[in-house]
Scaffold this motif. Structure first.
Motif, PDB file in Angstrom:
ATOM      1  N   ARG A 190      37.777  53.023  50.750  1.00  0.00           N
ATOM      2  CA  ARG A 190      37.574  53.167  49.304  1.00  0.00           C
ATOM      3  C   ARG A 190      38.703  53.947  48.643  1.00  0.00           C
ATOM      4  NH1 ARG A 190      32.249  52.268  47.182  1.00  0.00           N
ATOM      5  NH2 ARG A 190      30.875  51.587  48.830  1.00  0.00           N
ATOM      6  N   ASP A 191      39.309  54.852  49.397  1.00  0.00           N
ATOM      7  CA  ASP A 191      40.382  55.677  48.858  1.00  0.00           C
ATOM      8  C   ASP A 191      41.701  54.913  48.956  1.00  0.00           C
ATOM      9  OD1 ASP A 191      42.236  57.577  48.137  1.00  0.00           O
ATOM     10  OD2 ASP A 191      41.565  59.087  49.572  1.00  0.00           O
ATOM     11  N   GLU A 192      42.189  54.455  47.826  1.00  0.00           N
ATOM     12  CA  GLU A 192      43.393  53.632  47.792  1.00  0.00           C
ATOM     13  C   GLU A 192      44.600  54.342  48.398  1.00  0.00           C
ATOM     14  OE1 GLU A 192      45.992  51.637  44.294  1.00  0.00           O
ATOM     15  OE2 GLU A 192      43.822  51.449  44.090  1.00  0.00           O
ATOM     16  N   SER A 193      44.648  55.674  48.319  1.00  0.00           N
ATOM     17  CA  SER A 193      45.791  56.411  48.868  1.00  0.00           C
ATOM     18  C   SER A 193      45.857  56.320  50.393  1.00  0.00           C
ATOM     19  CB  SER A 193      45.736  57.876  48.426  1.00  0.00           C
ATOM     20  OG  SER A 193      44.641  58.544  49.012  1.00  0.00           O
ATOM     21  N   GLU A 194      44.756  55.980  51.052  1.00  0.00           N
ATOM     22  CA  GLU A 194      44.722  55.841  52.512  1.00  0.00           C
ATOM     23  C   GLU A 194      44.972  54.408  52.980  1.00  0.00           C
ATOM     24  OE1 GLU A 194      41.074  57.382  54.043  1.00  0.00           O
ATOM     25  OE2 GLU A 194      41.301  59.300  53.030  1.00  0.00           O
ATOM     26  N   ALA A 195      45.056  53.470  52.057  1.00  0.00           N
ATOM     27  CA  ALA A 195      45.174  52.053  52.410  1.00  0.00           C
ATOM     28  C   ALA A 195      46.626  51.645  52.653  1.00  0.00           C
ATOM     29  CB  ALA A 195      44.592  51.197  51.295  1.00  0.00           C
ATOM     30  N   GLU A 196      46.827  50.705  53.574  1.00  0.00           N
ATOM     31  CA  GLU A 196      48.148  50.120  53.786  1.00  0.00           C
ATOM     32  C   GLU A 196      48.427  49.065  52.722  1.00  0.00           C
ATOM     33  OE1 GLU A 196      49.307  48.968  57.776  1.00  0.00           O
ATOM     34  OE2 GLU A 196      47.634  50.156  58.544  1.00  0.00           O
ATOM     35  N   TYR A 197      47.391  48.379  52.303  1.00  0.00           N
ATOM     36  CA  TYR A 197      47.506  47.330  51.294  1.00  0.00           C
ATOM     37  C   TYR A 197      46.345  47.449  50.317  1.00  0.00           C
ATOM     38  CZ  TYR A 197      50.629  45.125  54.654  1.00  0.00           C
ATOM     39  OH  TYR A 197      51.639  44.870  55.529  1.00  0.00           O
ATOM     40  N   VAL A 198      46.581  46.970  49.106  1.00  0.00           N
ATOM     41  CA  VAL A 198      45.518  46.816  48.118  1.00  0.00           C
ATOM     42  C   VAL A 198      45.376  45.317  47.888  1.00  0.00           C
ATOM     43  CG1 VAL A 198      44.815  47.240  45.738  1.00  0.00           C
ATOM     44  CG2 VAL A 198      45.979  49.034  47.024  1.00  0.00           C
ATOM     45  N   VAL A 199      44.154  44.816  48.030  1.00  0.00           N
ATOM     46  CA  VAL A 199      43.900  43.387  47.904  1.00  0.00           C
ATOM     47  C   VAL A 199      43.023  43.155  46.681  1.00  0.00           C
ATOM     48  CG1 VAL A 199      42.899  41.368  49.027  1.00  0.00           C
ATOM     49  CG2 VAL A 199      44.032  43.129  50.411  1.00  0.00           C
ATOM     50  N   LEU A 200      43.498  42.281  45.797  1.00  0.00           N
ATOM     51  CA  LEU A 200      42.725  41.898  44.622  1.00  0.00           C
ATOM     52  C   LEU A 200      42.351  40.428  44.758  1.00  0.00           C
ATOM     53  CD1 LEU A 200      44.864  43.566  41.815  1.00  0.00           C
ATOM     54  CD2 LEU A 200      42.791  44.440  42.872  1.00  0.00           C
ATOM     55  N   ALA A 201      41.078  40.133  44.588  1.00  0.00           N
ATOM     56  CA  ALA A 201      40.607  38.751  44.703  1.00  0.00           C
ATOM     57  C   ALA A 201      39.852  38.374  43.438  1.00  0.00           C
ATOM     58  CB  ALA A 201      39.698  38.614  45.920  1.00  0.00           C
ATOM     59  N   SER A 202      40.058  37.144  42.989  1.00  0.00           N
ATOM     60  CA  SER A 202      39.351  36.661  41.806  1.00  0.00           C
ATOM     61  C   SER A 202      39.258  35.144  41.867  1.00  0.00           C
ATOM     62  CB  SER A 202      40.059  37.109  40.525  1.00  0.00           C
ATOM     63  OG  SER A 202      41.346  36.559  40.469  1.00  0.00           O
ATOM     64  N   GLU A 203      38.442  34.601  40.985  1.00  0.00           N
ATOM     65  CA  GLU A 203      38.348  33.155  40.876  1.00  0.00           C
ATOM     66  C   GLU A 203      38.484  32.759  39.414  1.00  0.00           C
ATOM     67  OE1 GLU A 203      34.486  32.309  42.552  1.00  0.00           O
ATOM     68  OE2 GLU A 203      33.572  32.287  40.585  1.00  0.00           O
ATOM     69  N   SER A 204      38.914  31.529  39.198  1.00  0.00           N
ATOM     70  CA  SER A 204      39.094  31.051  37.833  1.00  0.00           C
ATOM     71  C   SER A 204      37.731  30.820  37.179  1.00  0.00           C
ATOM     72  CB  SER A 204      39.899  29.756  37.834  1.00  0.00           C
ATOM     73  OG  SER A 204      39.180  28.731  38.500  1.00  0.00           O
ATOM     74  N   ASP A 205      37.759  30.765  35.894  1.00  0.00           N
ATOM     75  CA  ASP A 205      36.558  30.468  35.116  1.00  0.00           C
ATOM     76  C   ASP A 205      36.210  28.995  35.325  1.00  0.00           C
ATOM     77  OD1 ASP A 205      34.599  30.014  33.230  1.00  0.00           O
ATOM     78  OD2 ASP A 205      35.730  30.885  31.573  1.00  0.00           O
ATOM     79  N   PRO A 206      35.029  28.683  35.857  1.00  0.00           N
ATOM     80  CA  PRO A 206      34.691  27.279  36.150  1.00  0.00           C
ATOM     81  C   PRO A 206      34.640  26.399  34.906  1.00  0.00           C
ATOM     82  CG  PRO A 206      32.772  28.672  36.432  1.00  0.00           C
ATOM     83  CD  PRO A 206      33.942  29.581  36.200  1.00  0.00           C
ATOM     84  N   TRP A 207      34.524  26.975  33.757  1.00  0.00           N
ATOM     85  CA  TRP A 207      34.445  26.179  32.525  1.00  0.00           C
ATOM     86  C   TRP A 207      35.820  25.840  31.976  1.00  0.00           C
ATOM     87  CZ3 TRP A 207      29.939  24.237  32.468  1.00  0.00           C
ATOM     88  CH2 TRP A 207      28.867  24.969  32.954  1.00  0.00           C
ATOM     89  N   ARG A 208      36.866  26.400  32.556  1.00  0.00           N
ATOM     90  CA  ARG A 208      38.224  26.158  32.043  1.00  0.00           C
ATOM     91  C   ARG A 208      38.911  24.984  32.715  1.00  0.00           C
ATOM     92  NH1 ARG A 208      41.565  31.128  30.072  1.00  0.00           N
ATOM     93  NH2 ARG A 208      40.054  31.908  28.606  1.00  0.00           N
ATOM     94  N   GLY A 209      38.369  24.474  33.764  1.00  0.00           N
ATOM     95  CA  GLY A 209      39.034  23.373  34.458  1.00  0.00           C
ATOM     96  C   GLY A 209      38.083  22.664  35.399  1.00  0.00           C
ATOM     97  N   PHE A 210      38.559  21.588  35.942  1.00  0.00           N
ATOM     98  CA  PHE A 210      37.726  20.778  36.819  1.00  0.00           C
ATOM     99  C   PHE A 210      37.464  21.459  38.157  1.00  0.00           C
ATOM    100  CE2 PHE A 210      37.280  17.256  39.905  1.00  0.00           C
ATOM    101  CZ  PHE A 210      36.091  16.733  39.415  1.00  0.00           C
ATOM    102  N   LEU A 211      38.490  22.064  38.730  1.00  0.00           N
ATOM    103  CA  LEU A 211      38.354  22.714  40.038  1.00  0.00           C
ATOM    104  C   LEU A 211      38.443  24.231  39.892  1.00  0.00           C
ATOM    105  CD1 LEU A 211      40.712  20.530  42.252  1.00  0.00           C
ATOM    106  CD2 LEU A 211      38.223  20.544  42.278  1.00  0.00           C
ATOM    107  N   LEU A 212      37.679  24.911  40.705  1.00  0.00           N
ATOM    108  CA  LEU A 212      37.816  26.366  40.782  1.00  0.00           C
ATOM    109  C   LEU A 212      39.106  26.705  41.519  1.00  0.00           C
ATOM    110  CD1 LEU A 212      34.301  27.720  41.781  1.00  0.00           C
ATOM    111  CD2 LEU A 212      35.564  28.238  39.716  1.00  0.00           C
ATOM    112  N   HIS A 213      39.693  27.803  41.154  1.00  0.00           N
ATOM    113  CA  HIS A 213      40.847  28.324  41.875  1.00  0.00           C
ATOM    114  C   HIS A 213      40.500  29.735  42.333  1.00  0.00           C
ATOM    115  CE1 HIS A 213      44.067  25.372  41.061  1.00  0.00           C
ATOM    116  NE2 HIS A 213      43.236  25.033  40.100  1.00  0.00           N
ATOM    117  N   TYR A 214      40.886  30.058  43.551  1.00  0.00           N
ATOM    118  CA  TYR A 214      40.652  31.368  44.121  1.00  0.00           C
ATOM    119  C   TYR A 214      42.006  32.047  44.299  1.00  0.00           C
ATOM    120  CZ  TYR A 214      36.059  29.513  44.905  1.00  0.00           C
ATOM    121  OH  TYR A 214      34.817  28.962  44.711  1.00  0.00           O
ATOM    122  N   TYR A 215      42.121  33.224  43.733  1.00  0.00           N
ATOM    123  CA  TYR A 215      43.380  33.958  43.760  1.00  0.00           C
ATOM    124  C   TYR A 215      43.225  35.211  44.606  1.00  0.00           C
ATOM    125  CZ  TYR A 215      43.795  31.184  39.504  1.00  0.00           C
ATOM    126  OH  TYR A 215      43.795  30.161  38.602  1.00  0.00           O
TER     127      TYR A 215
END
Length: 67
Positions: free
Chosen positions: A8-33
């Motif tokens: 939980r403590d970002e200062s102890e992490a080797e990497y910070v990972v951010l995950a999100s998905e696209s808004d399903p109403w904005r396009g035909f396919l979902l995108h995962y980032y």
């Protein structure tokens, strides 16, 4: 395979990972980032996939290759 742990403590992490998905109403396919930053905040990896599993596998392959 290297072990991975989530902290939980970002200062102890080797990497910070951010995950999100696209808004399903904005396009035909979902995108995962997934974006990975190093300790200095530099973007070191990013992916945009149509399947969440593919995005997470790509991010894990990148992190495991760094060990």
């Amino acid at each position: 395979m290297p072990e991975c742990s989530i902290v939980r403590d970002e200062s102890e992490a080797e990497y910070v990972v951010l995950a999100s998905e696209s808004d399903p109403w904005r396009g035909f396919l979902l995108h995962y980032y997934i974006t990975v930053y190093d300790k200095q905040g530099k973007l070191v990896f990013a992916t945009d996939k149509n399947h969440g599993k593919s995005a997470s596998e790509a991010a894990c392959r990148f992190i495991n290759a760094q060990k």
